[in-house]
Scaffold this active site. Structure first.
Site, PDB file in Angstrom:
ATOM      1  N   TYR A 115     -14.026  -6.494  11.369  1.00 16.02           N
ATOM      2  CA  TYR A 115     -15.440  -7.023  11.298  1.00 16.02           C
ATOM      3  C   TYR A 115     -15.414  -8.545  11.363  1.00 16.02           C
ATOM      4  O   TYR A 115     -16.370  -9.095  10.948  1.00 16.02           O
ATOM      5  CB  TYR A 115     -15.871  -6.541   9.734  1.00 16.02           C
ATOM      6  CG  TYR A 115     -14.644  -6.999   8.748  1.00 16.02           C
ATOM      7  CD1 TYR A 115     -13.720  -6.121   8.286  1.00 16.02           C
ATOM      8  CD2 TYR A 115     -15.051  -8.211   8.041  1.00 16.02           C
ATOM      9  CE1 TYR A 115     -12.930  -6.310   7.405  1.00 16.02           C
ATOM     10  CE2 TYR A 115     -13.969  -8.769   7.035  1.00 16.02           C
ATOM     11  CZ  TYR A 115     -12.958  -7.789   6.688  1.00 16.02           C
ATOM     12  OH  TYR A 115     -12.034  -8.232   5.718  1.00 16.02           O
TER      13      TYR A 115
ATOM     14  N   ASN B  83      -3.044   5.694  21.296  1.00 12.19           N
ATOM     15  CA  ASN B  83      -2.400   4.499  20.989  1.00 12.19           C
ATOM     16  C   ASN B  83      -1.663   3.968  21.941  1.00 12.19           C
ATOM     17  O   ASN B  83      -1.117   4.737  22.766  1.00 12.19           O
ATOM     18  CB  ASN B  83      -1.352   4.978  19.797  1.00 12.19           C
ATOM     19  CG  ASN B  83      -1.132   3.708  18.986  1.00 12.19           C
ATOM     20  OD1 ASN B  83      -2.024   2.778  18.605  1.00 12.19           O
ATOM     21  ND2 ASN B  83       0.166   3.437  18.826  1.00 12.19           N
TER      22      ASN B  83
ATOM     23  N   ASP C  93     -10.148   4.073   1.546  1.00 13.41           N
ATOM     24  CA  ASP C  93     -10.581   3.501   2.775  1.00 13.41           C
ATOM     25  C   ASP C  93     -11.309   4.632   3.620  1.00 13.41           C
ATOM     26  O   ASP C  93     -12.417   4.336   4.302  1.00 13.41           O
ATOM     27  CB  ASP C  93      -9.206   3.195   3.583  1.00 13.41           C
ATOM     28  CG  ASP C  93      -8.625   1.974   2.967  1.00 13.41           C
ATOM     29  OD1 ASP C  93      -9.290   1.240   2.423  1.00 13.41           O
ATOM     30  OD2 ASP C  93      -7.426   1.620   3.193  1.00 13.41           O
TER      31      ASP C  93
ATOM     32  N   THR D 219       4.499   7.330  21.171  1.00 15.88           N
ATOM     33  CA  THR D 219       5.290   8.420  20.126  1.00 15.88           C
ATOM     34  C   THR D 219       4.596   7.980  18.890  1.00 15.88           C
ATOM     35  O   THR D 219       4.569   9.142  17.982  1.00 15.88           O
ATOM     36  CB  THR D 219       6.498   7.706  20.301  1.00 15.88           C
ATOM     37  OG1 THR D 219       6.503   6.277  19.991  1.00 15.88           O
ATOM     38  CG2 THR D 219       7.191   8.106  21.429  1.00 15.88           C
TER      39      THR D 219
ATOM     40  N   LYS E 174       1.015  -1.199  -0.017  1.00 18.82           N
ATOM     41  CA  LYS E 174       0.014  -0.093   0.086  1.00 18.82           C
ATOM     42  C   LYS E 174       0.748   1.489  -0.138  1.00 18.82           C
ATOM     43  O   LYS E 174       0.359   2.360  -0.626  1.00 18.82           O
ATOM     44  CB  LYS E 174      -0.930  -0.082   1.148  1.00 18.82           C
ATOM     45  CG  LYS E 174      -2.041  -1.022   1.115  1.00 18.82           C
ATOM     46  CD  LYS E 174      -3.034  -0.945   2.404  1.00 18.82           C
ATOM     47  CE  LYS E 174      -4.233  -0.118   1.849  1.00 18.82           C
ATOM     48  NZ  LYS E 174      -5.220  -0.312   2.772  1.00 18.82           N
TER      49      LYS E 174
HETATM   50  P1  ATR Z   1      -3.234  -1.184  10.616  1.00 20.11           P
HETATM   51  O1  ATR Z   1      -2.498  -0.538   9.146  1.00 20.11           O
HETATM   52  O2  ATR Z   1      -4.382  -2.333  10.375  1.00 20.11           O
HETATM   53  O3  ATR Z   1      -3.765   0.003  11.274  1.00 20.11           O
HETATM   54  P2  ATR Z   1      -0.892  -1.350  12.045  1.00 20.11           P
HETATM   55  O4  ATR Z   1      -0.402  -0.373  11.264  1.00 20.11           O
HETATM   56  O5  ATR Z   1      -0.023  -2.814  12.520  1.00 20.11           O
HETATM   57  O6  ATR Z   1      -2.003  -2.210  11.451  1.00 20.11           O
HETATM   58  O7  ATR Z   1      -1.378  -0.987  13.231  1.00 20.11           O
HETATM   59  C1  ATR Z   1      -2.117  -1.707  14.423  1.00 20.11           C
HETATM   60  C2  ATR Z   1      -2.611  -0.966  15.477  1.00 20.11           C
HETATM   61  O8  ATR Z   1      -3.206  -1.703  16.384  1.00 20.11           O
HETATM   62  C3  ATR Z   1      -1.652  -0.226  16.151  1.00 20.11           C
HETATM   63  O9  ATR Z   1      -2.109   1.050  16.629  1.00 20.11           O
HETATM   64  C4  ATR Z   1      -1.343  -0.844  17.271  1.00 20.11           C
HETATM   65  O10 ATR Z   1      -0.610  -0.163  18.464  1.00 20.11           O
HETATM   66  P3  ATR Z   1       0.954   0.027  18.444  1.00 20.11           P
HETATM   67  O11 ATR Z   1       1.268   1.291  17.765  1.00 20.11           O
HETATM   68  O12 ATR Z   1       1.190   0.260  20.149  1.00 20.11           O
HETATM   69  O13 ATR Z   1       1.537  -1.098  18.148  1.00 20.11           O
HETATM   70  C5  ATR Z   1      -2.633  -1.433  17.734  1.00 20.11           C
HETATM   71  N1  ATR Z   1      -2.578  -2.810  18.358  1.00 20.11           N
HETATM   72  C6  ATR Z   1      -2.164  -3.938  18.109  1.00 20.11           C
HETATM   73  N2  ATR Z   1      -2.225  -4.760  19.052  1.00 20.11           N
HETATM   74  C7  ATR Z   1      -2.362  -4.149  20.098  1.00 20.11           C
HETATM   75  C8  ATR Z   1      -2.656  -4.516  21.507  1.00 20.11           C
HETATM   76  N3  ATR Z   1      -2.503  -5.739  22.019  1.00 20.11           N
HETATM   77  N4  ATR Z   1      -3.061  -3.428  22.485  1.00 20.11           N
HETATM   78  C9  ATR Z   1      -3.138  -2.076  22.215  1.00 20.11           C
HETATM   79  N5  ATR Z   1      -2.975  -1.734  20.656  1.00 20.11           N
HETATM   80  C10 ATR Z   1      -2.689  -2.654  19.920  1.00 20.11           C
END
Ligand code: ATR
Length: 275
Positions: A221, A154, A104, A158, A68
């Protein structure tokens, strides 16, 4: 060369993609003699693939993980929204190269408009959980829709801070530990994290943390009824599930490639859920 219009989705792996199912459904119900195919493309083959597909009769492709972001520098033209999001999901081939767009956010907003008629984006602050790729598309869409404050929350602070700096006002940052407080007066709550997905732990929010007037949506979903949506309903909130975002984001690409605007129907939802 065939005159039957072709389109597809490129990614690696690609077996999980629902796009062939939903585009195939539209081709059938609209009676279009075309094909939409999944294409497993490795990163090192991306440039060659994008140069070759138009010569094979492809009008365009959807793009999924991991391409992407990588398609942007290869495009002849990038839409303003794809540039702001930093990723594309819809490519349309032309004579001088391809146009890259990101639908999206449009899919996200259309899902809310149809799932929660009368919802007013300007009604109050939004709380967006997550700061990954999906969050970027949601934040850009909410910014464009005139949401007065977008609270970005988040696990990794950071990452949220970097996004807030990049997007500017009205994006603010909330510590992950403070999400319940930030949810208390939010008019919209969006989960863009993978929490609540099949096999993952649920979001640690209690019903009484939510504003009962809020609209709550999840981009997850699978399952359709995420733990967050169950909590929200227990609180009396309006909810919209995440499947519609997947369906609506596909509409502009189909229309560009096959020349007819498809509808998002209950029949399509059922077909995608069953597939
Ligand atoms: P996408 O493109 O689908 O958004 P991504 O870039 O991998 O996928 O982002 C995943 C998101 O889910 C991030 O905000 C991640 O938080 P971090 O930036 O701290 O990694 C969040 N996420 C995934 N697992 C998590 C968990 N167990 N608790 C809290 N946040 C989580």
């Amino acid at each position: 060369m065939t005159t039957v219009p072709l389109a597809g989705v490129i990614g690696a792996p690609i077996g999980h993609s629902k796009s062939p199912l939903l585009h195939g459904h539209w081709l059938r119900v609209l009676g279009i003699r075309g094909h939409y195919v999944p294409l497993d493309i490795a990163a090192e083959d991306l440039t060659t693939c994008l140069a070759t597909l138009p010569r094979m009769g492809f009008r365009g492709v959807n793009v999924t993980i991991p391409h992407k972001e990588a398609v942007l520098p290869l495009a002849a033209e990038v839409s303003a929204r794809a540039r702001r999001i930093g990723a594309a999901n819809t490519l349309t081939f032309g004579t001088g190269g391809f146009h890259a767009d990101n639908t999206d956010g449009e899919g996200f907003m259309e899902n809310l408009r149809q799932g929660a008629p009368g919802w007013d984006p300007a009604a109050g602050p939004a709380l967006v959980l997550g700061a990954g790729g999906a969050s970027r598309a949601v934040v850009v869409a909410l910014q464009d829709a005139g949401v007065p404050e977008i609270r970005l929350c988040n696990r990794t602070l950071t990452r949220a801070q970097a996004l807030a700096r990049e997007f500017g006002a009205p994006v603010t940052v909330v510590d992950w530990a403070d999400k319940a407080v930030a949810a208390g007066d939010a008019a919209l709550l969006v989960n863009t994290t993978s929490l609540g997905m099949q096999g993952q732990s649920p979001l640690d929010l209690r019903p009484d943390a939510l504003n009962p007037q809020a609209l709550v949506t999840d981009i997850v979903y699978s399952p359709l009824e995420t733990p967050l949506l169950q909590i929200a309903r227990a609180r009396g909130c309006r909810t919209v599930d995440g499947l519609g975002m997947l369906l609506h984001q596909a509409v502009p690409g189909f229309e560009r490639w096959f020349g007819q605007r498809p509808s998002v129907t209950d029949e399509l939802r059922a077909a995608v859920l069953a597939g």
